[in-house]
Scaffold this motif. Structure first.
Motif, PDB file in Angstrom:
ATOM      1  N   SER A  17      -5.403   0.446   0.933  1.00  0.00           N
ATOM      2  CA  SER A  17      -5.668   0.454  -0.409  1.00  0.00           C
ATOM      3  C   SER A  17      -4.851   0.818  -1.549  1.00  0.00           C
ATOM      4  CB  SER A  17      -7.271   1.443  -0.531  1.00  0.00           C
ATOM      5  OG  SER A  17      -6.592   2.569  -0.330  1.00  0.00           O
ATOM      6  N   HIS A  72      -4.463   2.641  -5.475  1.00  0.00           N
ATOM      7  CA  HIS A  72      -5.315   3.377  -6.692  1.00  0.00           C
ATOM      8  C   HIS A  72      -4.143   3.914  -7.660  1.00  0.00           C
ATOM      9  CE1 HIS A  72      -8.464   5.696  -8.713  1.00  0.00           C
ATOM     10  NE2 HIS A  72      -7.673   6.599  -8.665  1.00  0.00           N
ATOM     11  N   SER A  85      -6.749   0.383  -9.629  1.00  0.00           N
ATOM     12  CA  SER A  85      -6.459  -0.995  -9.554  1.00  0.00           C
ATOM     13  C   SER A  85      -5.665  -1.179 -11.126  1.00  0.00           C
ATOM     14  CB  SER A  85      -7.931  -1.589  -9.428  1.00  0.00           C
ATOM     15  OG  SER A  85      -8.854  -1.176 -10.482  1.00  0.00           O
ATOM     16  N   THR A  93      -1.945  -3.113  -8.329  1.00  0.00           N
ATOM     17  CA  THR A  93      -2.272  -2.330  -9.377  1.00  0.00           C
ATOM     18  C   THR A  93      -1.691  -2.961 -10.777  1.00  0.00           C
ATOM     19  OG1 THR A  93      -2.180  -0.290  -8.314  1.00  0.00           O
ATOM     20  CG2 THR A  93      -1.977  -0.057 -10.554  1.00  0.00           C
TER      21      THR A  93
END
Lengths: 116, 113
Positions: free
Chosen positions: A5, A7, A9, A111
């Protein structure tokens, strides 16, 4: 399995500020993570290799003081873009190297950074 | 230094047809891996298929297969029975002794109904 994942995005920031991007391996431990930058309609360019517990290895031409990488645990690496400028606007992708026969890299969703 | 070249910036195929994406690479290493990755509009990189250089047999994954020619340093991807969901950017990548992935410039595949 093998989920990575990132963070946030998307992030929009003002010129001169710093932005931190997190990359997490959710279901496996990754001693090595990689940070890439992708310009529109271009390929992925490796920025640096992040090793847990040690300093990152930067590719030629990448400013290590501008792109700070910290790999403090086996599941988390962070990329901090310091004193961001509009030319730092780009899509940043991380990957985490899993184990197994192929030492395959699993990619995060990326991102998008926009610096105003 | 190793390089990966994709000479087709864009390709198109009709649904249910077959398309081949080209990739060549340059290396002096004898042991390495080659990959094809798919990047759909979501930008998530998805591994399509991998090939170990020491294996002579071409890798296959359902509708995806490769033509690996080690002497020619060629690694093409064949997509059979193309589907609308196959539309994406496709990147060829090399991984050698350094563990780093070196990507080609990509081929944008369009699939027409």
């Amino acid at each position: 399995g093998a989920v990575v994942s990132q963070h946030p995005s998307r992030v929009i920031c003002k010129s001169g500020t710093s932005v931190k991007i997190e990359c997490r391996s959710l279901d496996f431990q990754a001693t090595t993570m990689f940070w890439y930058r992708q310009f529109p309609k271009k390929s992925l360019m490796l920025m640096a290799t992040s090793n847990e517990g040690s300093k990152a290895t930067y590719e030629q031409g990448v400013e290590k003081d501008k792109f700070l990488i910290n790999h403090a645990s086996l599941t988390l690496s962070t990329l901090t873009v310091t004193s961001a400028h509009p030319e730092d606007s780009s899509f940043y992708i991380c990957s985490a190297r899993g184990g197994g026969s192929y030492n395959e890299q699993f990619f995060g969703p990326g991102t998008r950074l926009t610096v105003l | 230094a190793q390089t990966v070249t994709q000479s087709q910036p864009e390709m198109s195929v009709q649904e249910a047809e077959t398309v081949t994406l080209s990739c060549t690479y340059d290396t002096s290493e004898s042991d390495y891996y080659l990959f094809w990755y798919k990047q759909p509009p979501s930008r998530q990189m998805i591994l399509v298929i991998r090939q170990e250089a020491y294996k002579q047999q071409n890798a296959t994954e359902n509708r995806f297969s490769v033509n690996f020619q080690k002497a020619a340093k060629s690694f093409s991807l064949k997509i059979s029975d193309s589907q609308l969901g196959d539309a994406a950017m496709y990147f060829c990548a090399y991984r050698g002794n350094t563990d780093k992935l070196i990507f080609g410039t990509g081929t944008r595949l369009q699939v027409f109904p």
